[in-house]
Design a protein around this motif. Structure first.
Motif, mmCIF file in Angstrom:
data_model
loop_
_atom_site.group_PDB
_atom_site.id
_atom_site.type_symbol
_atom_site.label_atom_id
_atom_site.label_comp_id
_atom_site.label_asym_id
_atom_site.label_seq_id
_atom_site.Cartn_x
_atom_site.Cartn_y
_atom_site.Cartn_z
ATOM 1 N N ILE A 134 0.871 -1.176 0.000
ATOM 2 C CA ILE A 134 0.000 0.000 0.000
ATOM 3 C C ILE A 134 0.911 1.229 0.000
ATOM 4 C CG2 ILE A 134 -2.094 -0.966 1.025
ATOM 5 C CD1 ILE A 134 -1.101 0.037 3.726
ATOM 6 N N GLU A 135 0.384 2.324 -0.544
ATOM 7 C CA GLU A 135 1.228 3.486 -0.817
ATOM 8 C C GLU A 135 1.937 4.002 0.439
ATOM 9 O OE1 GLU A 135 -0.243 5.652 -3.885
ATOM 10 O OE2 GLU A 135 0.977 7.440 -3.592
ATOM 11 N N SER A 136 1.211 4.005 1.557
ATOM 12 C CA SER A 136 1.796 4.580 2.777
ATOM 13 C C SER A 136 3.030 3.808 3.254
ATOM 14 C CB SER A 136 0.739 4.606 3.883
ATOM 15 O OG SER A 136 0.313 3.285 4.142
ATOM 16 N N LYS A 137 3.167 2.568 2.837
ATOM 17 C CA LYS A 137 4.316 1.761 3.294
ATOM 18 C C LYS A 137 5.562 2.001 2.423
ATOM 19 C CE LYS A 137 2.907 -0.996 6.731
ATOM 20 N NZ LYS A 137 2.011 -2.101 6.737
ATOM 21 N N LEU A 138 5.384 2.623 1.249
ATOM 22 C CA LEU A 138 6.517 2.753 0.311
ATOM 23 C C LEU A 138 7.568 3.722 0.842
ATOM 24 C CD1 LEU A 138 4.693 2.999 -3.147
ATOM 25 C CD2 LEU A 138 5.730 0.989 -2.094
ATOM 26 N N LYS A 139 8.808 3.482 0.433
ATOM 27 C CA LYS A 139 9.869 4.439 0.755
ATOM 28 C C LYS A 139 9.784 5.579 -0.245
ATOM 29 C CE LYS A 139 13.623 1.503 2.374
ATOM 30 N NZ LYS A 139 14.873 0.981 1.873
ATOM 31 N N GLU A 140 10.376 6.738 0.127
ATOM 32 C CA GLU A 140 10.312 7.895 -0.756
ATOM 33 C C GLU A 140 10.823 7.544 -2.159
ATOM 34 O OE1 GLU A 140 11.536 11.482 1.438
ATOM 35 O OE2 GLU A 140 12.089 12.177 -0.587
ATOM 36 N N GLY A 141 10.130 8.049 -3.144
ATOM 37 C CA GLY A 141 10.535 7.774 -4.525
ATOM 38 C C GLY A 141 9.916 6.491 -5.047
ATOM 39 N N ASN A 142 8.834 6.041 -4.392
ATOM 40 C CA ASN A 142 8.155 4.805 -4.783
ATOM 41 C C ASN A 142 9.083 3.599 -4.787
ATOM 42 O OD1 ASN A 142 5.854 6.242 -4.959
ATOM 43 N ND2 ASN A 142 5.658 6.181 -7.202
ATOM 44 N N LEU A 143 9.737 3.435 -3.660
ATOM 45 C CA LEU A 143 10.655 2.297 -3.544
ATOM 46 C C LEU A 143 10.090 1.271 -2.583
ATOM 47 C CD1 LEU A 143 14.046 4.244 -3.254
ATOM 48 C CD2 LEU A 143 12.937 3.356 -5.318
ATOM 49 N N CYS A 144 10.430 0.017 -2.847
ATOM 50 C CA CYS A 144 9.943 -1.088 -2.006
ATOM 51 C C CYS A 144 10.512 -0.958 -0.601
ATOM 52 C CB CYS A 144 10.377 -2.411 -2.641
ATOM 53 S SG CYS A 144 10.154 -3.822 -1.554
#
Ligand code: MSP
Length: 651
Positions: A134-144
Motif C-alpha cells: 500500500i502506498e503509505s508503506k513505500l519508501k520515498e521515490g516509490n521504492l519497495c
C-alpha cells in the motif's frame, strides 16, 4: 512409537547460499538426529521453492530455460547439504509433478467450497519481492520498503483466499497453545492479527513460471499456496499413496527464520483450517545470523557472504556445525565473525573437548597399559557420574524445548568438570603412590566413561567427532549412533579391559589469520614470556656479547611440581617449580605443546632473575627455556641427568 516430523522452509534457488542459509537446515538436522537417536520415528523434510517471476527473469538473463536454471542451482544446494551432512529424509522441489498435482488439488478444493474467489486488484507491486504494497508503506521515490527497488503500479485480476474468515479461530489457537515459539514472536503475531486480516491474493496473471490454476489457465498460482503446501505434498496428502501423511501429519515443528514466521503462523494455518486439516504443532522462528562487527545481513550485493564450503574445507564440517548450533542462543540474532568462529573452535573443541580426550587416553596409555582400568569397587567417587546424569537430563530438556545452544552449554559443563577433575585428582601423582592405585583406576575409568557418554550425547550435533571419540576409546565407532539410547547413556557401559586406540587430536588448533589475528597472536607471545613459536633468532644481526653480559642471566635447574591450565588462556600454564629450597610460580606459554600432567616431575632450566610480571592476572616469577622449530613445535630444555639437584646454577 513416538513420531517426529520436522521441516525447514523450502529454499529459494540461490546460486550463492551463505552460512546464514545453512543455519535453519543445520538446526533442523540436529533436532532430527536427536529424535532419531532417541529411537523416535523421524521424518525430516527440506526442499526448494522454485517458481516465480524472479527466477524466470534470472534464467532469461543467463540464456537458460527456468527449469535448466533451477536444476543447476538445486544440484549445488544438495551438494551443500551433503557437505554439511544434512540427514533429510526427503527433498521436495516445487517443480516436481507430485507437488504440482497436490497444489492444484488444494486450489480447486478451496475454490469449489468458496474459500477462493476471483476479484480485481490494483496496487504498487515489487517484482523482486513479489509483493503488493500500500502506498503509505513505500519508501520515498516509490521504492519497495523491503528491498529498496522501484515498485510498479500493477493492475491485475486474481484469485483471493478468504483469510479473514479464519482470523478468530486462528487467534484462539495461537493464544491457547504454544504453537508459536519463541513466545516473543507469538505476541507479535497476535497483535498483527488484531490489526485485522485482509483476504490474500493467491494467483497472478503476470507470472508464467509457476503452477497454473487448474480451471483458469491464464492465472498462475502465487507463492503462498504453492510454497506452503510442500509440507503436505511431500507426504503424499491427497494422493492414493498418503501413508506418510497419515503417519506424520501434523508436523511437530516447522523451523523457519523470523522473517517468514508470519506466513507460517497466519497464512498456512488458515489454509489448513479451510482444508479441514489439523494444524502443525509448532512453528519455531529462529533469529538471523548476521555478519561482522557491524551485524549486517549477509547479501551478495554487500559482498559479505560467508561461503560455507570454504569454511567446511578449511575447518571441517563439525567445527562449522558446532559454531552454528552453539554460538547463538537459538531464537535470537547472532553475528558471524571469523575471529569468533576460530575462538569458539579453539576453546570448546580443540581445548576443552579435544584435550579431555587426549589427556585421558594419554594417561590410560601411561598408567594403565593402554587398557580401560577396573574402577575400585570400594570407591564412592560419584563426581562425574552424578554430573553426567544431571547434564544428560538438562541436555534432553533443552532439546525438547528446541534450545539447541543451551543443550550444548549443558554438555560442556561436563566437559569442563572432567578437565578440572583431572587437575584435582592429579593421576600422575596417584601413579607415584602404590597405596592409591585403586583411586587411580577409578579416576581413569570415570574419565573414559564420561567421554563415552559425551560421544553419544554429541551425535545430534556433530557428524564425525562422536565416532572418533568412540574409536579412540577402543569402542565400535558406528555404535555411538546405533546402540539403543537408554543403554548407550547408562553409566558404566565401558568395559574394563577395553584396549584404547589413542589417535590424533580431535580438532587441531586454528591460528588466527594475520590480518585480524595479529594482535591476538602478539598478545599470546608477549604474555607468555616464552620464545615465540617459529621465532628462532637469526644469527645474522645478533650482537656478540661478553661473558659478563651472559652472566647477568641467572639460569637454574628447577623441577615442575604442579602444573595447571589457566582458564580462558589457551596458551598458558601455571607451573609451580621447586628451585633448591625455594618454590616459585611461573606462567609459561607452552599449553599447546605440553599437557600439565606431562610436565610434573620434569627438570627444566629456569631464567630465575627475570623481573616478575602478571599474565592474565597470575604472577610469573621467571621463565623456562625451550627451543622452537620452524614448524612451530616446541621442546623444553631438560637435563641430561634427570636427578640432578634443583637450584643448581646453569652456565
Ligand atoms: N522460500 C522461502 C520459504 C518458503 S517456506 C514455505 C524462503 N526461502 S529462503 O531461501 O530465503 O530462506 C530459507 C531459510 O533460510 C529461511 O528460514 C531463512 O530465514 C533462512 N535464512 C536465510 N538467511 C539467513 C540468515 N542470514 N540467518 C539465518 N537464517 C537465514 O524464505
Amino acid at each position: 512409537m513416538t513420531r517426529f516430523y520436522i521441516t525447514t522452509p523450502i529454499y529459494y534457488p540461490s546460486s550463492k547460499l551463505h552460512i546464514g542459509h545453512s543455519y535453519t537446515t543445520v538446526a533442523a538436522d540436529a533436532l532430527a538426529r536427536y529424535h532419531r537417536r532417541l529411537g523416535h520415528e523421524t521424518y525430516f523434510l527440506t526442499g526448494t521453492d522454485e517458481h516465480g517471476q524472479k527466477i524466470e527473469r534470472a534464467a532469461l538473463a543467463e540464456g537458460k530455460t527456468p527449469i535448466q536454471f533451477v536444476d543447476e542451482i538445486v544440484a549445488g544446494i544438495k551438494e551443500l547439504w551433503a557437505a554439511l551432512h544434512i540427514s533429510y529424509d526427503d527433498f521436495i522441489r516445487t517443480t516436481e509433478e507430485r507437488h504440482k498435482k497436490v497444489v492444484q488439488k488444494i486450489f480447486k478444493q478451496l475454490y469449489d467450497q468458496g474459500d477462493i474467489y476471483k476479484s480485481s486488484y490494483e496496487g504498487w507491486y515489487c517484482t523482486p519481492c513479489e509483493t503488493f504494497w500500500i502506498e503509505s508503506k513505500l519508501k520515498e521515490g516509490n521504492l519497495c520498503p523491503d528491498c529498496g527497488r522501484p515498485v510498479e503500479w500493477t493492475k491485475d485480476e486474481s484469485y483471493f483466499f478468504r483469510l479473514s474468515k479464519y482470523a478468530d479461530r486462528l487467534l484462539r489457537y495461537i493464544e491457547e497453545t504454544d504453537f508459536i515459539q519463541p513466545a516473543s514472536r507469538k505476541n507479535e503475531m497476535i497483535s498483527f492479527i488484531n490489526q485485522g486480516l485482509e483476504d490474500l491474493c493467491v494467483s497472478r496473471s503476470t507470472v508464467r513460471w509457476g503452477i497454473p490454476v487448474p480451471f483458469d489457465e491464464k492465472q498462475t498460482i502465487y507463492v503462498w499456496i504453492d510454497a506452503l503446501s510442500n509440507y503436505i505434498s511431500a507426504l503424499g496428502w491427497g494422493t492414493e499413496n498418503d501413508e506418510l501423511y497419515r503417519k506424520f501429519w501434523p508436523a511437530d515443528v516447522h523451523l523457519v527464520g523470523k522473517e517468514i514466521v508470519r506466513f507460517h503462523t497466519i497464512i498456512w494455518p488458515c489454509i489448513l483450517m479451510a482444508l479441514g486439516l489439523p494444524l502443525p504443532k509448532k512453528v519455531f522462528g529462529h533469529g538471523w545470523l548476521l555478519f561482522g562487527t557491524q551485524a549486517e545481513k549477509m547479501s551478495k550485493s554487500k559482498g559479505n557472504v560467508v561461503d560455507p564450503f570454504v569454511l567446511i574445507d578449511r575447518y571441517g564440517v563439525d567445527a562449522v556445525r558446532y559454531y552454528l548450533l552453539r554460538e547463538v542462543p537459538f531464537g535470537a540474532d547472532g553475528t558471524y565473525t571469523e575471529e569468533a568462529f576460530i575462538l569458539r573452535t579453539n576453546n570448546d573443541l580443540a581445548n576443552d573437548l579435544g584435550n579431555l580426550l587426549s589427556r585421558t587416553t594419554q594417561m590410560i596409555n601411561k598408567f594403565s597399559d593402554g587398557r580401560v582400568p577396573e574402577p575400585d569397587p570400594a570407591s564412592d567417587d560419584r563426581i562425574l557420574s552424578d554430573l553426567a546424569a544431571q547434564v544428560l537430563r538438562e541436555f534432553q530438556e533443552a532439546m525438547d524445548r528446541l534450545e539447541i545452544s543451551s543443550a550444548l552449554v549443558a554438555l560442556w559443563k561436563l566437559v569442563d568438570r572432567a578437565n578440572k577433575y583431572i587437575d584435582e585428582q592429579a593421576p600422575w601423582a596417584l601413579a607415584r603412590d602404590p597405596g592409591r592405585a585403586g583411586q587411580l583406576r577409578t579416576v581413569l575409568y570415570n574419565l573414559a566413561e564420561t567421554l563415552r557418554l559425551l560421544g553419544v550425547a554429541l551425535t545430534p550435533f556433530l557428524v564425525q567427532t562422536p565416532e572418533r571419540i568412540w574409536d579412540q576409546l577402543g569402542l565400535e565407532p558406528a555404535q555411538v549412533r546405533t546402540l539403543p539410547w537408554e543403554e548407550a547413556v547408562a553409566w558404566g557401559g565401558l568395559k574394563p579391559g577395553t584396549v584404547i586406540r589413542r589417535g590424533s587430536p580431535l580438532f587441531p588448533r586454528i591460528e588466527l589469520p594475520k590480518e585480524n589475528g595479529d594482535s591476538v597472536a602478539k598478545e599470546g607471545k608477549a604474555q607468555s614470556g616464552e620464545p615465540a613459536a617459529g621465532a628462532a633468532q637469526p644469527t645474522e644481526g645478533v650482537a656478540e656479547i661478553e661473558y659478563d653480559d651472559f652472566a647477568k642471566v641467572e639460569l637454574k635447574v628447577a623441577e615442575v611440581v604442579e602444573a595447571e591450565r589457566i582458564p580462558k588462556a589457551d596458551r598458558l600454564l601455571r607451573l609451580v617449580l621447586q628451585v633448591g629450597e625455594e618454590r616459585r610460580q611461573i606462567v609459561s606459554g607452552i599449553a599447546q605443546h605440553y599437557a600439565p600432567e606431562e610436565l610434573v616431575g620434569k627438570r627444566i632450566i629456569l631464567v630465575a632473575n627475570l623481573k616478575p610480571k602478571k599474565l592474565r592476572g597470575v604472577e610469573s616469577h621467571g621463565m623456562l627455556l625451550a627451543a622452537t622449530a620452524e614448524d612451530g613445535s616446541l621442546s623444553l630444555v631438560t637435563l641430561d641427568k634427570p636427578d640432578f639437584p634443583t637450584g643448581m646454577r646453569v652456565k
